[in-house]
Design an enzyme around this catalytic site. Structure first.
Site, PDB file in Angstrom:
ATOM      1  N   GLU A  83     -29.763  19.506  42.769  1.00  0.00           N
ATOM      2  CA  GLU A  83     -29.643  18.458  41.761  1.00  0.00           C
ATOM      3  C   GLU A  83     -28.446  18.653  40.839  1.00  0.00           C
ATOM      4  O   GLU A  83     -28.030  19.773  40.568  1.00  0.00           O
ATOM      5  CB  GLU A  83     -30.921  18.417  40.909  1.00  0.00           C
ATOM      6  N   CYS A  96     -23.777  18.191  34.458  1.00  0.00           N
ATOM      7  CA  CYS A  96     -24.574  19.421  34.533  1.00  0.00           C
ATOM      8  C   CYS A  96     -24.776  19.731  36.013  1.00  0.00           C
ATOM      9  O   CYS A  96     -25.385  18.941  36.734  1.00  0.00           O
ATOM     10  CB  CYS A  96     -25.912  19.211  33.827  1.00  0.00           C
ATOM     11  N   CYS A 103     -34.112  28.829  41.938  1.00  0.00           N
ATOM     12  CA  CYS A 103     -33.701  29.935  41.060  1.00  0.00           C
ATOM     13  C   CYS A 103     -34.665  31.098  41.245  1.00  0.00           C
ATOM     14  O   CYS A 103     -35.870  30.892  41.291  1.00  0.00           O
ATOM     15  CB  CYS A 103     -33.702  29.480  39.605  1.00  0.00           C
ATOM     16  N   CYS A 107     -38.634  32.272  34.778  1.00  0.00           N
ATOM     17  CA  CYS A 107     -38.952  31.889  33.398  1.00  0.00           C
ATOM     18  C   CYS A 107     -40.170  30.976  33.377  1.00  0.00           C
ATOM     19  O   CYS A 107     -40.255  30.022  34.142  1.00  0.00           O
ATOM     20  CB  CYS A 107     -37.751  31.191  32.761  1.00  0.00           C
ATOM     21  N   CYS A 327     -33.241  19.540  30.438  1.00  0.00           N
ATOM     22  CA  CYS A 327     -33.215  20.992  30.645  1.00  0.00           C
ATOM     23  C   CYS A 327     -34.547  21.484  31.175  1.00  0.00           C
ATOM     24  O   CYS A 327     -35.596  21.165  30.630  1.00  0.00           O
ATOM     25  CB  CYS A 327     -32.944  21.722  29.338  1.00  0.00           C
TER      26      CYS A 327
HETATM   27  N1  SAH Z   1     -30.355  29.630  34.568  1.00  0.00           N
HETATM   28  C1  SAH Z   1     -29.498  29.428  33.462  1.00  0.00           C
HETATM   29  C2  SAH Z   1     -28.968  28.029  33.373  1.00  0.00           C
HETATM   30  C3  SAH Z   1     -29.943  26.895  33.679  1.00  0.00           C
HETATM   31  S1  SAH Z   1     -31.211  26.612  32.549  1.00  0.00           S
HETATM   32  C4  SAH Z   1     -30.217  29.803  32.165  1.00  0.00           C
HETATM   33  O1  SAH Z   1     -31.406  30.014  32.193  1.00  0.00           O
HETATM   34  O2  SAH Z   1     -29.545  29.906  31.153  1.00  0.00           O
HETATM   35  C5  SAH Z   1     -30.387  25.833  31.169  1.00  0.00           C
HETATM   36  C6  SAH Z   1     -31.149  25.945  29.854  1.00  0.00           C
HETATM   37  O3  SAH Z   1     -32.380  25.212  29.909  1.00  0.00           O
HETATM   38  C7  SAH Z   1     -31.526  27.378  29.497  1.00  0.00           C
HETATM   39  O4  SAH Z   1     -31.111  27.664  28.186  1.00  0.00           O
HETATM   40  C8  SAH Z   1     -33.035  27.374  29.586  1.00  0.00           C
HETATM   41  O5  SAH Z   1     -33.585  28.321  28.692  1.00  0.00           O
HETATM   42  C9  SAH Z   1     -33.393  25.945  29.242  1.00  0.00           C
HETATM   43  N2  SAH Z   1     -34.699  25.514  29.724  1.00  0.00           N
HETATM   44  C10 SAH Z   1     -35.346  25.903  30.828  1.00  0.00           C
HETATM   45  N3  SAH Z   1     -36.534  25.275  30.932  1.00  0.00           N
HETATM   46  C11 SAH Z   1     -36.632  24.454  29.862  1.00  0.00           C
HETATM   47  C12 SAH Z   1     -37.617  23.505  29.414  1.00  0.00           C
HETATM   48  N4  SAH Z   1     -38.729  23.300  30.089  1.00  0.00           N
HETATM   49  N5  SAH Z   1     -37.381  22.835  28.278  1.00  0.00           N
HETATM   50  C13 SAH Z   1     -36.226  23.037  27.587  1.00  0.00           C
HETATM   51  N6  SAH Z   1     -35.263  23.883  27.963  1.00  0.00           N
HETATM   52  C14 SAH Z   1     -35.457  24.595  29.084  1.00  0.00           C
HETATM   53 FE1  SF4 Z   2     -33.689  30.054  36.353  1.00  0.00          FE
HETATM   54 FE2  SF4 Z   2     -34.870  30.718  34.027  1.00  0.00          FE
HETATM   55 FE3  SF4 Z   2     -32.577  29.313  34.017  1.00  0.00          FE
HETATM   56 FE4  SF4 Z   2     -34.881  28.179  34.859  1.00  0.00          FE
HETATM   57  S1  SF4 Z   2     -34.407  28.897  32.782  1.00  0.00           S
HETATM   58  S2  SF4 Z   2     -32.882  28.031  35.839  1.00  0.00           S
HETATM   59  S3  SF4 Z   2     -35.879  29.945  35.884  1.00  0.00           S
HETATM   60  S4  SF4 Z   2     -32.883  31.421  34.778  1.00  0.00           S
END
Ligand code: SAH
Ligand code: SF4
Length: 340
Positions: A83, A96, A103, A107, A327
């Site tokens: 995506e 984006c 991944c 998280c 996000c």
């Molecule tokens: N993997 C990388 C980049 C992709 S995620 C990372 O984790 O930084 C991009 C951002 O979205 C990150 O800051 C992450 O903490 C946030 N994110 C992930 N899940 C989310 C959610 N359900 N609601 C809001 N932000 C979220």
């Molecule tokens: Fe991967 Fe965590 Fe970023 Fe989601 S927030 S894309 S699980 S590193």
């Protein structure tokens, strides 16, 4: 492919300047077929078309949000899909893009995590997402408006070589010409790779997903931080070689009752106190199977107010919530579930 790759692929029989000619045609002039590279003899164009393919990721589906955001499901050569999201704004357009299919980082608040890792993307597939989305939205009319965030599916620093190669092609004035100042990579905090990124000659800006105010809290929502702990991560941030125009960005996902109290805000201010940084707060974007709630708007504002005393602190406005484009929502969602 960069110029070196092209040179190698073309082989010793081809004049060396051909590689550069093709590179510029593909990335700077963005031709869509070898036939359009009119600087090459006709026979050579035909030979290229037989040996190589010039296609980027294909649009499998596109979901258009009421707020102008578009989420793309893109098809790759091996049949997998990934995506990317287009977000128009008044002064700029943000793309984006993903760096992996799925991944591997687990998280607990993120829908992409539920996919697991399918594979890394190649540098070509990372650049290809930009080409495909820019074309579909007519962005080449003024490429100075384009901003790129590597915040889609995947943990970019677990695919660093491809991310750096893509950044070189994206930012090269003879490539796509999108300056490194307008490319940002976001990481969950793979400390060893952060240090590696810092010494790369051409590199995007760095954003770090902090998401918690203590090691204990962070471990509970981001299990990978058992390995890459907060203390070492912040030590790496302290020595990170920022360029004169650069600040570190910290992202902080606010989870109701988990990490969103005034005490948390105070602790975050303490942790980041001596860093040249700004903070982006993101109120949780909900999703099926995500065991957290979104804090109320007043809580988010109070958290921001506390942090603002220490650094520039912004609240990231959710984009494309209605189409699962915000996000943490990129999980190849094809049926659109009504958000409660
Ligand atoms: N993997 C990388 C980049 C992709 S995620 C990372 O984790 O930084 C991009 C951002 O979205 C990150 O800051 C992450 O903490 C946030 N994110 C992930 N899940 C989310 C959610 N359900 N609601 C809001 N932000 C979220
Ligand atoms: Fe991967 Fe965590 Fe970023 Fe989601 S927030 S894309 S699980 S590193």
């Amino acid at each position: 492919m960069d110029v070196e790759d092209l040179r190698e692929a073309l082989g010793a029989g081809t004049p060396a300047y051909r590689a550069r000619q093709i590179y510029e045609a593909v990335y700077q002039r963005r031709v869509e077929s070898f036939e359009e590279i009119t600087g090459l003899p006709k026979a050579e164009r035909a030979a290229l078309a037989e040996r190589f393919s010039l296609s980027g990721p294909e649009v499998v589906s596109r979901y258009d949000s009421a707020d102008g955001t578009r989420r793309y499901l893109l098809g790759l050569d091996d049949g997998k899909t990934v995506e990317a999201v287009f977000m128009p704004e008044f002064h700029r357009d943000t793309l984006c893009i993903s760096t992996q299919v799925g991944c591997p980082v687990d998280c607990k608040f993120c829908l992409t995590a539920l996919m697991g890792l399918e594979r890394n993307l190649t540098a070509g597939e990372i650049v290809g997402q930009v080409l495909t989305l820019a074309r579909d939205n007519g962005l080449w009319a003024d490429e100075r408006r384009i901003n790129i965030v590597m915040m889609g599916q995947g943990e970019p620093l677990l695919n660093l070589a491809a991310v750096l190669k893509a950044t070189r092609i994206l930012s090269d004035p003879k490539g796509l010409g999108i300056s490194e100042k307008r490319i940002t990579v976001s990481t969950s905090g793979i400390t060893a790779r952060v240090l590696e990124l810092g010494v790369a000659e051409v590199r995007p800006r760095l954003a770090i997903s902090l998401n918690a105010s203590t090691q204990e809290q962070r471990e509970a929502i981001m299990p990978i931080t058992k390995k890459w702990n907060l203390e070492d991560l912040l030590a790496a941030c302290k020595v990170y070689p920022l360029r004169p125009w650069e600040k570190l960005t910290f992202e902080y996902v606010l989870l109701k009752g988990v990490n969103d109290t005034d005490a948390d805000a105070r602790r975050v201010a303490g942790l980041l106190g001596n860093l040249n940084c700004k903070v982006n707060l993101i109120a949780l974007n909900p999703g099926p199977g995500i065991p957290f709630e979104t804090p109320d708007a007043e809580r988010v504002l109070a958290f921001q107010a506390r942090l603002k005393r220490s650094f520039p602190t912004f609240i990231r406005k959710p984009r494309g919530l209605d189409i699962y484009a915000a996000c943490g929502q990129l999980k190849r969602m094809e049926t659109l579930v009504e958000l409660s």
